[in-house]
Design an enzyme around this catalytic site. Structure first.
Site, PDB file in Angstrom:
ATOM      1  N   THR A 318      29.044 -38.934 -20.531  1.00 37.46           N
ATOM      2  CA  THR A 318      28.999 -38.865 -21.999  1.00 37.46           C
ATOM      3  C   THR A 318      28.337 -37.570 -22.445  1.00 37.46           C
ATOM      4  O   THR A 318      28.824 -36.886 -23.355  1.00 37.46           O
ATOM      5  CB  THR A 318      28.237 -40.070 -22.574  1.00 37.46           C
ATOM      6  OG1 THR A 318      28.904 -41.275 -22.204  1.00 37.46           O
ATOM      7  CG2 THR A 318      28.162 -39.987 -24.092  1.00 37.46           C
ATOM      8  N   GLY A 319      27.213 -37.239 -21.814  1.00 40.36           N
ATOM      9  CA  GLY A 319      26.547 -35.982 -22.157  1.00 40.36           C
ATOM     10  C   GLY A 319      27.394 -34.788 -21.809  1.00 40.36           C
ATOM     11  O   GLY A 319      27.555 -33.861 -22.616  1.00 40.36           O
ATOM     12  N   TRP A 321      30.599 -34.570 -21.518  1.00 42.74           N
ATOM     13  CA  TRP A 321      31.792 -34.482 -22.361  1.00 42.74           C
ATOM     14  C   TRP A 321      31.508 -33.708 -23.647  1.00 42.74           C
ATOM     15  O   TRP A 321      32.377 -32.998 -24.154  1.00 42.74           O
ATOM     16  CB  TRP A 321      32.288 -35.882 -22.707  1.00 42.74           C
ATOM     17  CG  TRP A 321      33.569 -35.895 -23.489  1.00 42.74           C
ATOM     18  CD1 TRP A 321      34.839 -35.859 -22.995  1.00 42.74           C
ATOM     19  CD2 TRP A 321      33.718 -35.953 -24.920  1.00 42.74           C
ATOM     20  NE1 TRP A 321      35.759 -35.887 -24.025  1.00 42.74           N
ATOM     21  CE2 TRP A 321      35.098 -35.955 -25.210  1.00 42.74           C
ATOM     22  CE3 TRP A 321      32.807 -36.026 -25.980  1.00 42.74           C
ATOM     23  CZ2 TRP A 321      35.590 -36.006 -26.511  1.00 42.74           C
ATOM     24  CZ3 TRP A 321      33.293 -36.074 -27.273  1.00 42.74           C
ATOM     25  CH2 TRP A 321      34.668 -36.074 -27.527  1.00 42.74           C
ATOM     26  N   HIS A 322      30.277 -33.827 -24.157  1.00 44.68           N
ATOM     27  CA  HIS A 322      29.955 -33.193 -25.434  1.00 44.68           C
ATOM     28  C   HIS A 322      29.797 -31.684 -25.337  1.00 44.68           C
ATOM     29  O   HIS A 322      29.902 -30.986 -26.355  1.00 44.68           O
ATOM     30  CB  HIS A 322      28.685 -33.815 -26.026  1.00 44.68           C
ATOM     31  CG  HIS A 322      28.925 -35.115 -26.710  1.00 44.68           C
ATOM     32  ND1 HIS A 322      28.975 -36.317 -26.029  1.00 44.68           N
ATOM     33  CD2 HIS A 322      29.156 -35.416 -28.017  1.00 44.68           C
ATOM     34  CE1 HIS A 322      29.214 -37.289 -26.890  1.00 44.68           C
ATOM     35  NE2 HIS A 322      29.338 -36.777 -28.085  1.00 44.68           N
ATOM     36  N   GLY A 323      29.531 -31.175 -24.146  1.00 46.67           N
ATOM     37  CA  GLY A 323      29.411 -29.726 -24.032  1.00 46.67           C
ATOM     38  C   GLY A 323      29.022 -29.294 -22.636  1.00 46.67           C
ATOM     39  O   GLY A 323      28.402 -30.055 -21.882  1.00 46.67           O
TER      40      GLY A 323
END
Length: 475
Positions: A318-319, A321-323
């Site tokens: 999740t982390g 995926w954000h950047g």
């Protein structure tokens, strides 16, 4: 091209709607496809080939899976899909990140290639993977017509910031959607409200946050404690208003032409726990990781150790995926810590004391956004020390006080906009209109004017760039 630009509003989208509702119904899907491909090509024609290529791979994998009964052949289709699409995503989004870390450790390579991130690649990659997985699990039928799957993957409404639309949500709408005048109005209203949320509220919050916390400049290290707290508060408001605004616009545009996209945000700052926050924040992303990563790993129906492993994998991804930066990974793992804490330690307490749970959740989310905002760890460490009065720049100052007074109405309005107050008022007015003929006329006028006024104030804000209507309501 972004939704909150004048060229998109008055040229691209206006032309799209004009052509769409002019042509016969049997050609409307083709109209949407052409405009979607033009939208992607706007950011670089070569990246359009990437989108078409990924869709072609997914189309073939879906058909391959549907035509074979052997489990091994079906699994081969899934493997090809995931390796190809995740490999391309990793190349475009994470190559520089990985090479940068390798270079920092081994002093090689000296030259890291410049790789531009194609528009929407994170979203259409996840959508196509979810499609093939659902075919594998017999949740949907494989789409036999390539260009219809391409329409699903390329539809420009949700390509910038979501939601991540499942194929099962729109499979029937692609061929059999119906549009009423109520759909068109409701879609226009939702789009215009989202546009105003972005152009007026989110952009104004961003201006204040950037003025108080100028990332990447020496000015950041001159800020005082009150300025850091106020800047992060405006950033916290900005990031919700920004992301949810794009989802509002996507849902509104889809509704205008008959697509019913699912809600992506449900007033997350009203949460009473971190688990509740993630049930409300970017719902399509949370549900994607739940259905395609967490549950296949075993979910919660396993030992505590495996449960922790499953959660760690999900929140690391999740982390990431954000950047492509360590701060995003730590941001994901930061939430993992509190989710595990709620699962094994404090869950019962915060369920019994919802008020305490609400305050606790907002504090955790607030500091999560501090992690999210600063990619540079020197800046991150300094801001955190400044927030607790350890940076030596003082607790407050006249400049921060003046900026707060100038933007006090903006702050109050944005806080209210993050709650259900507007939605509840709208529903109450609707009920009153049903029981009072005189109020019905007032309600009708209000409903007719709402999208017009939202569009008007948005255009003024976009034309003025830094225009902030709340600045005129100052002390």
């Amino acid at each position: 091209m972004v939704f909150s630009s004048l060229i998109f509003l008055f040229v691209f989208f206006a032309l799209n709607l004009a052509v769409y509702f002019t042509v016969p119904k049997r050609f409307r899907n083709q109209v949407l496809l052409v405009f979607s491909l033009v939208f992607y090509a706007w950011g670089g024609p070569k990246y359009l080939l990437l989108l078409v290529g990924e869709t072609l791979i997914s189309w073939w994998c879906g058909l391959f899976i549907s035509r074979h009964e052997e489990r091994s052949k079906k699994r081969l289709g899934i493997v090809i899909e995931c390796v190809a699409l995740l490999g391309l995503l990793a190349y475009f989004k994470y190559t520089r990140f990985f090479m940068g870390n390798i270079a920092a450790i081994f002093d090689a390579p000296e030259l890291i290639p410049e790789i531009f991130l194609p528009i929407g690649i994170s979203f259409y990659t996840f959508q196509l993977i979810s499609y093939v997985c659902d075919v594998y699990w017999d949740k949907v039928q494989a789409q036999p017509t390539f260009w219809k799957l391409l329409l699903y993957s390329s539809l420009f409404y949700q390509c910038i910031a979501g939601p991540i639309v499942r194929y099962s949500t729109v499979a029937d709408d692609i061929d059999h959607r119906k549009v009423t005048s109520l759909d068109v109005y409701a879609g226009m209203r939702r789009f215009c409200i989202g546009l105003a949320k972005k152009a007026v509220l989110a952009n104004s919050c961003a201006s204040v946050a950037d003025a108080l916390l100028p990332v990447g400049t020496e000015g950041l290290f001159l800020q005082n404690t009150a300025g850091c707290w106020l800047g992060m508060l405006f950033f916290m408001l900005q990031i919700y208003l920004d992301f949810s605004a794009y989802s509002d616009m996507a849902i509104g545009m889809g509704r205008m032409v008959g697509f019913r996209f699912l809600e992506n945000f449900n007033y997350p700052y009203q949460c009473t726990s971190i688990q509740d926050f993630w049930r409300r924040w970017h719902i399509s992303l949370s549900s994607f990781f739940r259905d395609y990563v967490y549950i296949p790993l075993g979910g919660s129906r396993c030992s505590k150790l495996k449960y922790v492993r499953n959660m760690t994998v999900v929140w690391f991804l999740t982390g990431l995926w954000h950047g492509a930066s360590w701060n995003y990974i730590f941001w994901g793992l930061f939430f993992l810590v509190f989710l595990l804490l709620e699962k094994f330690v404090i869950g019962g307490f915060i369920k019994k004391h919802r008020g305490v749970g609400h305050v606790y959740a907002l504090i955790v989310v607030f500091f999560g956004w501090v992690l999210f905002k600063f990619e540079n760890f020197t800046e991150l460490g300094w801001v955190l020390s400044c927030m607790f009065g350890q940076a030596g720049t003082g607790l407050g100052g006249l400049e921060v006080q003046t900026l707060l007074l100038q933007n006090l109405f903006l702050l109050i309005f944005c806080i209210v906009a993050c709650t259900e107050a507007g939605k509840k008022l709208h529903l109450r007015m609707g009920r009153m209109a049903q029981s009072s003929p005189s109020f019905l006329r007032v309600y009708g006028i209000t409903e007719a004017l709402t999208p017009v006024l939202c569009l008007l104030v948005s255009v003024v804000a976009l034309a003025g760039a830094s225009y902030n209507p709340f600045i005129y309501f100052q002390f």
